[in-house]
Design a protein around this motif. Structure first.
Motif, PDB file in Angstrom:
ATOM      1  N   LYS A  19     -21.173  26.510   5.280  1.00 44.34           N
ATOM      2  CA  LYS A  19     -20.805  26.889   6.649  1.00 44.34           C
ATOM      3  C   LYS A  19     -20.538  25.652   7.502  1.00 44.34           C
ATOM      4  CE  LYS A  19     -23.213  31.349   7.087  1.00 44.34           C
ATOM      5  NZ  LYS A  19     -22.203  32.103   7.848  1.00 44.34           N
ATOM      6  N   TRP A  23     -16.940  24.682   9.156  1.00 43.25           N
ATOM      7  CA  TRP A  23     -16.833  24.570  10.620  1.00 43.25           C
ATOM      8  C   TRP A  23     -16.320  23.194  11.033  1.00 43.25           C
ATOM      9  CZ3 TRP A  23     -19.256  21.275  14.100  1.00 43.25           C
ATOM     10  CH2 TRP A  23     -19.105  21.589  15.452  1.00 43.25           C
ATOM     11  N   LYS A  27     -12.909  21.718  13.267  1.00 38.54           N
ATOM     12  CA  LYS A  27     -13.119  21.125  14.586  1.00 38.54           C
ATOM     13  C   LYS A  27     -12.759  19.648  14.683  1.00 38.54           C
ATOM     14  CE  LYS A  27     -14.930  24.819  16.564  1.00 38.54           C
ATOM     15  NZ  LYS A  27     -14.368  25.448  17.782  1.00 38.54           N
ATOM     16  N   GLU A 128     -22.109  28.309  16.517  1.00 38.65           N
ATOM     17  CA  GLU A 128     -20.769  28.389  15.931  1.00 38.65           C
ATOM     18  C   GLU A 128     -20.824  28.227  14.410  1.00 38.65           C
ATOM     19  OE1 GLU A 128     -18.040  25.727  17.791  1.00 38.65           O
ATOM     20  OE2 GLU A 128     -18.303  26.585  19.792  1.00 38.65           O
ATOM     21  N   ILE A 129     -21.663  27.308  13.932  1.00 39.71           N
ATOM     22  CA  ILE A 129     -21.777  27.109  12.488  1.00 39.71           C
ATOM     23  C   ILE A 129     -22.342  28.357  11.814  1.00 39.71           C
ATOM     24  CG2 ILE A 129     -22.979  25.806  10.688  1.00 39.71           C
ATOM     25  CD1 ILE A 129     -22.715  23.329  12.477  1.00 39.71           C
ATOM     26  N   THR A 132     -19.801  30.987  11.336  1.00 36.30           N
ATOM     27  CA  THR A 132     -18.643  30.662  10.507  1.00 36.30           C
ATOM     28  C   THR A 132     -18.655  31.509   9.239  1.00 36.30           C
ATOM     29  OG1 THR A 132     -18.577  28.394  11.335  1.00 36.30           O
ATOM     30  CG2 THR A 132     -17.448  28.826   9.259  1.00 36.30           C
TER      31      THR A 132
END
Length: 426
Positions: A19, A23, A27, A128-129, A132
């Motif tokens: 993950k 991610w 980014k 956010e991670i 993912t």
């Protein structure tokens, strides 16, 4: 850490690494993920850490990066041309920068049970991670692979190099062959994770520079600095693992007692002693371990350790300028071997046989030799890698060719496992 940055420590889940890598790939244009795979290694392997950044510079511009932050970087084999009157004119399967370094905007330190996120808004990064999506399904695809040599063409070059040894030009040369090809779709993260499973190594790394990726599974350290101590650990001597414990012990004993392998290893130890002596405090260069035998999943290797004491205030760039590239990837004497490598090899090494690693904010660093590694260009769905072995006067061409294939096996297996269809143009 700036005033806008903070830390967050949390428990680590089993699916954290895939993950995190998925991610960070979305980014950031630049990142380096390092892990020792928890493999026992003299003086340890890489720390388990991820660094991600947004701006990159060359080695010569290293001072432009913040002095209070780590620096993460990669050196192409062709960086040698800045230190000696040399060139690299062979075909480049993938065009790689000679050097590239960045300072992290995000650092994630990972240990067995927890991880620490250092950066701006770590709570948001964590969320956010964790959100993912990483699919366990692999796309059906195919790849092609070709090589610079078959056994006969390898033997022809081998004979010419031994001719230079007979003429007294060199003592030993690390001759490399390349494998290159294309893939139907590019998934560097999954390829790296598969490579780690097929060939766990103490210097495993995934490095991204825009559309270029390095999937590294290296067993060899280039340089490690701790305080004023500098360590290098050249590898020369390779043998396959046995199918049974007894066969494995017999093979390791065969490697340990091989006069040929000891001679090859000793030549590079002497070369590295000379390299370190160019920057070391007088009389401080010492061989800490000679002809150590260490086993990995696919192979056992002969590794020696050489250390020295550095004078105060010597910087990373000066150290590299006097020692790069790793002598195990050239041969002895070093400059003459690099000239002959350019003459006889069929490809531009670029990142292969260069170095990758990190420098901490105190100036200590750890860099490995880029071997057993895939270099990938996502824009062209292309890849290449190199493998090599030491040619000496006592070496046998067939045995050295088979050693090259042994070193290539884990990389080819990774590609074959990942892509369902395989096409060899030869």
């Amino acid at each position: 850490m700036s005033s806008t940055e903070s830390k967050l420590t949390v428990q680590k889940s089993s699916d954290w690494v895939p993950k995190m890598l998925a991610w960070v790939d979305l980014k950031f244009d630049y990142f380096g993920y390092f892990t020792s795979q928890e493999i026992d290694y003299p003086s340890g392997g890489f720390h388990h850490v991820l660094y991600a950044g947004i701006k990159a510079v060359t080695l010569e511009q290293l001072d432009e990066l913040p002095s209070d932050k780590p620096k993460v970087g990669i050196l192409s084999y062709d960086q040698k041309n800045k230190y000696e009157n040399l060139s690299s004119q062979n075909k480049a399967w993938i065009s790689c920068p000679d050097s590239l370094f960045f300072s992290p905007e995000l650092t994630i330190l990972i240990n067995k049970n927890e991880l620490t996120i250092e950066g701006t808004s770590p709570d948001q990064i964590l969320a956010e991670i964790l959100n993912t999506q990483v699919s366990s399904e692999r796309k059906t695809g195919d790849f092609t692979i070709d090589s610079s040599h078959d056994e006969e063409s390898y033997k022809a070059i081998f004979k010419k190099i031994q001719g230079h040894i007979l003429e007294g030009d060199i003592y030993e040369l690390n001759y490399c062959m390349d494998f290159h090809g294309t893939v139907s779709h590019t998934e560097p993260i999954n390829l790296f994770l598969d490579l780690c499973e097929n060939s766990p190594m103490p210097f495993s790394a995934l490095f991204k520079a825009a559309n270029l990726y390095l999937c590294c599974a290296s067993p060899e350290r280039f340089l490690k600095k701790q305080g004023q101590t500098l360590l290098t650990q050249p590898i020369k001597g390779t043998i396959k693992r046995g199918k049974t414990q007894q066969e494995d012990e017999d093979l390791k004993k065969q490697l340990a007692e091989s006069e040929k392998e000891q001679a090859e290893n000793l030549m590079i130890v002497d070369l590295m002693r000379n390299d370190l002596a160019r920057i070391a405090q007088t009389g401080s260069v010492k061989v800490e371990e000679l002809f150590g035998i260490y086993s990995f999943k696919q192979i056992s290797q002969m590794i020696s350790s050489v250390i020295c004491r550095l004078p105060p205030s010597i910087g990373f760039e000066e150290i590299v300028s006097q020692t790069f590239p790793m002598g195990s990837m050239t041969g002895a004497p070093k400059v003459k071997c690099m000239e002959l490598i350019e003459t006889y090899e069929k490809f531009k090494r670029s990142w292969f046989s260069g170095s990758i690693g990190y420098i901490d904010s105190n100036g200590d660093f750890d860099f490995c030799v880029i071997i057993r590694s895939l270099i990938i260009d996502r824009t062209k769905n292309s890849f290449y890698f190199g493998v090599g072995s030491a040619i000496t006067i006592d070496a046998d061409a067939k045995a050295e060719y088979q050693e090259c294939l042994l070193k290539a096996a884990s990389l080819i297996k990774t590609l074959e496992n990942f892509y369902s269809n395989f096409n060899n143009p030869n």
